[in-house]
Design a protein around this motif. Sequence first.
Motif, PDB file in Angstrom:
ATOM      1  N   HIS A  94       0.817  -1.211   0.000  1.00 44.99           N
ATOM      2  CA  HIS A  94       0.000   0.000   0.000  1.00 44.99           C
ATOM      3  C   HIS A  94       0.849   1.258   0.000  1.00 44.99           C
ATOM      4  O   HIS A  94       0.601   2.198  -0.764  1.00 44.99           O
ATOM      5  CB  HIS A  94      -0.948   0.027   1.206  1.00 44.99           C
ATOM      6  N   GLU A  95       1.865   1.287   0.848  1.00 45.56           N
ATOM      7  CA  GLU A  95       2.644   2.513   0.978  1.00 45.56           C
ATOM      8  C   GLU A  95       3.530   2.779  -0.227  1.00 45.56           C
ATOM      9  O   GLU A  95       3.905   3.926  -0.470  1.00 45.56           O
ATOM     10  CB  GLU A  95       3.461   2.474   2.271  1.00 45.56           C
ATOM     11  N   LEU A  96       3.853   1.750  -0.986  1.00 44.95           N
ATOM     12  CA  LEU A  96       4.581   1.972  -2.231  1.00 44.95           C
ATOM     13  C   LEU A  96       3.629   2.449  -3.324  1.00 44.95           C
ATOM     14  O   LEU A  96       3.850   3.498  -3.942  1.00 44.95           O
ATOM     15  CB  LEU A  96       5.289   0.691  -2.685  1.00 44.95           C
ATOM     16  N   MET A  97       2.550   1.694  -3.549  1.00 45.49           N
ATOM     17  CA  MET A  97       1.651   1.981  -4.663  1.00 45.49           C
ATOM     18  C   MET A  97       0.748   3.188  -4.423  1.00 45.49           C
ATOM     19  O   MET A  97       0.444   3.947  -5.348  1.00 45.49           O
ATOM     20  CB  MET A  97       0.768   0.755  -4.960  1.00 45.49           C
ATOM     21  N   PHE A  98       0.286   3.357  -3.191  1.00 49.61           N
ATOM     22  CA  PHE A  98      -0.698   4.403  -2.910  1.00 49.61           C
ATOM     23  C   PHE A  98      -0.180   5.492  -1.975  1.00 49.61           C
ATOM     24  O   PHE A  98      -0.936   6.375  -1.588  1.00 49.61           O
ATOM     25  CB  PHE A  98      -1.962   3.764  -2.325  1.00 49.61           C
TER      26      PHE A  98
ATOM     27  N   LEU B 230       0.176  13.480   3.829  1.00 52.58           N
ATOM     28  CA  LEU B 230       0.933  13.125   5.031  1.00 52.58           C
ATOM     29  C   LEU B 230       0.036  12.427   6.051  1.00 52.58           C
ATOM     30  O   LEU B 230       0.442  11.445   6.695  1.00 52.58           O
ATOM     31  CB  LEU B 230       1.545  14.387   5.638  1.00 52.58           C
ATOM     32  N   ALA B 231      -1.195  12.913   6.190  1.00 48.49           N
ATOM     33  CA  ALA B 231      -2.135  12.299   7.130  1.00 48.49           C
ATOM     34  C   ALA B 231      -2.447  10.860   6.740  1.00 48.49           C
ATOM     35  O   ALA B 231      -2.613   9.987   7.606  1.00 48.49           O
ATOM     36  CB  ALA B 231      -3.423  13.120   7.183  1.00 48.49           C
ATOM     37  N   GLY B 232      -2.508  10.589   5.448  1.00 49.54           N
ATOM     38  CA  GLY B 232      -2.754   9.227   4.987  1.00 49.54           C
ATOM     39  C   GLY B 232      -1.666   8.266   5.389  1.00 49.54           C
ATOM     40  O   GLY B 232      -1.930   7.120   5.774  1.00 49.54           O
ATOM     41  N   ARG B 233      -0.418   8.732   5.358  1.00 48.52           N
ATOM     42  CA  ARG B 233       0.700   7.875   5.743  1.00 48.52           C
ATOM     43  C   ARG B 233       0.624   7.544   7.238  1.00 48.52           C
ATOM     44  O   ARG B 233       0.818   6.404   7.645  1.00 48.52           O
ATOM     45  CB  ARG B 233       2.045   8.560   5.453  1.00 48.52           C
ATOM     46  N   GLY B 234       0.352   8.553   8.041  1.00 53.10           N
ATOM     47  CA  GLY B 234       0.243   8.309   9.473  1.00 53.10           C
ATOM     48  C   GLY B 234      -0.947   7.453   9.826  1.00 53.10           C
ATOM     49  O   GLY B 234      -0.866   6.592  10.712  1.00 53.10           O
ATOM     50  N   ALA B 235      -2.065   7.662   9.130  1.00 56.49           N
ATOM     51  CA  ALA B 235      -3.286   6.907   9.433  1.00 56.49           C
ATOM     52  C   ALA B 235      -3.091   5.415   9.164  1.00 56.49           C
ATOM     53  O   ALA B 235      -3.505   4.576   9.975  1.00 56.49           O
ATOM     54  CB  ALA B 235      -4.446   7.453   8.598  1.00 56.49           C
ATOM     55  N   ILE B 236      -2.477   5.059   8.042  1.00 55.41           N
ATOM     56  CA  ILE B 236      -2.272   3.653   7.720  1.00 55.41           C
ATOM     57  C   ILE B 236      -1.283   3.017   8.693  1.00 55.41           C
ATOM     58  O   ILE B 236      -1.468   1.877   9.141  1.00 55.41           O
ATOM     59  CB  ILE B 236      -1.773   3.495   6.271  1.00 55.41           C
TER      60      ILE B 236
ATOM     61  N   ALA C  34     -10.329   5.762   5.169  1.00 57.32           N
ATOM     62  CA  ALA C  34     -11.005   6.962   4.669  1.00 57.32           C
ATOM     63  C   ALA C  34     -10.019   8.111   4.499  1.00 57.32           C
ATOM     64  O   ALA C  34     -10.045   8.839   3.497  1.00 57.32           O
ATOM     65  CB  ALA C  34     -12.131   7.356   5.624  1.00 57.32           C
ATOM     66  N   VAL C  35      -9.131   8.279   5.472  1.00 58.66           N
ATOM     67  CA  VAL C  35      -8.140   9.354   5.398  1.00 58.66           C
ATOM     68  C   VAL C  35      -7.166   9.101   4.249  1.00 58.66           C
ATOM     69  O   VAL C  35      -6.877   9.994   3.441  1.00 58.66           O
ATOM     70  CB  VAL C  35      -7.372   9.476   6.736  1.00 58.66           C
ATOM     71  N   ALA C  36      -6.652   7.879   4.151  1.00 58.92           N
ATOM     72  CA  ALA C  36      -5.659   7.562   3.131  1.00 58.92           C
ATOM     73  C   ALA C  36      -6.236   7.637   1.721  1.00 58.92           C
ATOM     74  O   ALA C  36      -5.549   8.056   0.782  1.00 58.92           O
ATOM     75  CB  ALA C  36      -5.076   6.181   3.393  1.00 58.92           C
ATOM     76  N   ALA C  37      -7.499   7.205   1.567  1.00 58.46           N
ATOM     77  CA  ALA C  37      -8.098   7.144   0.235  1.00 58.46           C
ATOM     78  C   ALA C  37      -8.512   8.505  -0.303  1.00 58.46           C
ATOM     79  O   ALA C  37      -8.834   8.629  -1.484  1.00 58.46           O
ATOM     80  CB  ALA C  37      -9.310   6.217   0.254  1.00 58.46           C
ATOM     81  N   ALA C  38      -8.485   9.548   0.536  1.00 61.68           N
ATOM     82  CA  ALA C  38      -8.977  10.861   0.105  1.00 61.68           C
ATOM     83  C   ALA C  38      -8.010  11.570  -0.847  1.00 61.68           C
ATOM     84  O   ALA C  38      -8.437  12.419  -1.644  1.00 61.68           O
ATOM     85  CB  ALA C  38      -9.232  11.736   1.331  1.00 61.68           C
TER      86      ALA C  38
ATOM     87  N   ALA D 272      -6.063   7.922 -15.365  1.00 63.92           N
ATOM     88  CA  ALA D 272      -5.072   7.095 -14.662  1.00 63.92           C
ATOM     89  C   ALA D 272      -5.185   7.272 -13.150  1.00 63.92           C
ATOM     90  O   ALA D 272      -5.102   6.295 -12.393  1.00 63.92           O
ATOM     91  CB  ALA D 272      -3.668   7.448 -15.133  1.00 63.92           C
ATOM     92  N   LEU D 273      -5.385   8.510 -12.701  1.00 57.96           N
ATOM     93  CA  LEU D 273      -5.571   8.754 -11.265  1.00 57.96           C
ATOM     94  C   LEU D 273      -6.837   8.060 -10.760  1.00 57.96           C
ATOM     95  O   LEU D 273      -6.861   7.506  -9.664  1.00 57.96           O
ATOM     96  CB  LEU D 273      -5.645  10.252 -10.986  1.00 57.96           C
ATOM     97  N   GLY D 274      -7.881   8.081 -11.583  1.00 61.15           N
ATOM     98  CA  GLY D 274      -9.120   7.404 -11.205  1.00 61.15           C
ATOM     99  C   GLY D 274      -8.927   5.902 -11.109  1.00 61.15           C
ATOM    100  O   GLY D 274      -9.460   5.254 -10.194  1.00 61.15           O
ATOM    101  N   ALA D 275      -8.163   5.324 -12.030  1.00 69.34           N
ATOM    102  CA  ALA D 275      -7.894   3.883 -11.982  1.00 69.34           C
ATOM    103  C   ALA D 275      -7.084   3.525 -10.746  1.00 69.34           C
ATOM    104  O   ALA D 275      -7.332   2.495 -10.098  1.00 69.34           O
ATOM    105  CB  ALA D 275      -7.152   3.457 -13.249  1.00 69.34           C
ATOM    106  N   LEU D 276      -6.128   4.378 -10.393  1.00 66.19           N
ATOM    107  CA  LEU D 276      -5.320   4.119  -9.201  1.00 66.19           C
ATOM    108  C   LEU D 276      -6.162   4.232  -7.930  1.00 66.19           C
ATOM    109  O   LEU D 276      -5.993   3.457  -6.980  1.00 66.19           O
ATOM    110  CB  LEU D 276      -4.147   5.102  -9.154  1.00 66.19           C
ATOM    111  N   PHE D 277      -7.102   5.180  -7.922  1.00 67.85           N
ATOM    112  CA  PHE D 277      -8.011   5.328  -6.785  1.00 67.85           C
ATOM    113  C   PHE D 277      -8.918   4.103  -6.652  1.00 67.85           C
ATOM    114  O   PHE D 277      -9.125   3.581  -5.549  1.00 67.85           O
ATOM    115  CB  PHE D 277      -8.849   6.591  -6.965  1.00 67.85           C
TER     116      PHE D 277
END
Length: 398
Positions: A61-65, A102-108, A121-125, A152-157
């Motif tokens: 997750h942290e590499l791809m997203f 940054l919040a997404g990294r801490g949340a995961i 929810a935080v990471a996916a935003a 491409a951003l939509g596909a990654l989301f």
Amino acid sequence: MASPAATEPSSAVAGFFSAGFRPFFLFGALQPALMMALWVPWFLGLSHLPSAMPPVAWHQHELMFGYVPAVIAGFLLTAVPNWTGRKPLSGLPLVLLFVLWLAGRGAIACSDWIGAATAMAVAAAFLPVLALIVLRELVLAGNRRNYKVVVALGALFAAELLFFYEVDRYGFAEFADRMAIGTIIMLVTIIGGRIIPAFTGNWLRQQNPGGLPPSFDRFDMACMVLAFAALTCWLIAARIDALAWPAGMLMLAAGTAQFARQVRWAPLRTFAEPLVTVLHVAFFFVPAGFLLTGAALLSGDPGLRTAGVHAWTVGAIGGMTLAVMTRATRGHSGQMLHAPASTVLAIYVPILLAALARIGAALAPELTMVLLPLSGTCWIVAFLGFVVLYGPLLLRKA
């Protein structure tokens, strides 16, 4: 009147958030170094993170997203103003976007404490917010030809949402992982297929006269279509075993085509300039990943499967993003477009060794306890090398 000392910090902060590549390249490089330093001992059972995800899923997750979207953000927020002629995102809006990432990294990382649903929810935003920002700029400028980056951003989301679902239900994510890798590799083949021959041609005109790489043509388009078909079949084969053989054949064909495509870009004539050579070295892992994955699908060998994935993720994605970040940072900070020995030794050589060691660990599992830490260490050195050497340029006032 405020003293110079009082205004200097705010001026420095304003300069740092004057362009998207500054915060996202700097902290985007810090994040994978820290991620690997935490993950290797966690994977080997020597430590633990308060994450609701198992170690491998967190690493994926942290590499791809995490890392990849940061580099994409830095690239797009710098490129879109050039495409549209509009002002770049800066100031408070850029600060808020960066804080969201940054919040997404801490949340995961702390999802065991705050709850998996909240963390997700935080990471996916981040990705949809970035996509909306880019789409708004393109629409206001009438720039339809670059809508594909929003797709491409939509596909990654979508891959990230599916990733959360698979990890929650099965404890691992295979379909979403393939979807994310496939999306990013397509971006590498599209963007790399445009910038590598262009940058190579520019350098050859000045330093190595002779034939120049051809512009994007029908052969390139055919290679792209073949790569898309192979990656799509590989994705579906995660759920339908009967597609393993045709997916494998398509992968071998796509790998051969991408290699032939790269040969046309005259990679062997660029060795005098590492800033250009590194683009070719990183792209080489694209066809290598196709060929290894194709062989894995046809043979059922798990070692080949892992080797193929890491040829793409460590070699192609890690190598290409570092290559683009070093070049873009030098260009936008007024430096010569030349990679000094420090860049080669501290960034380019370590990321190459990281890729080779990780592929070697997959192909020779008896050496995992040696090659996996070596790969992780080289990965950390490469990204910290970028932070040390290019951080001052990113922090410098615009």
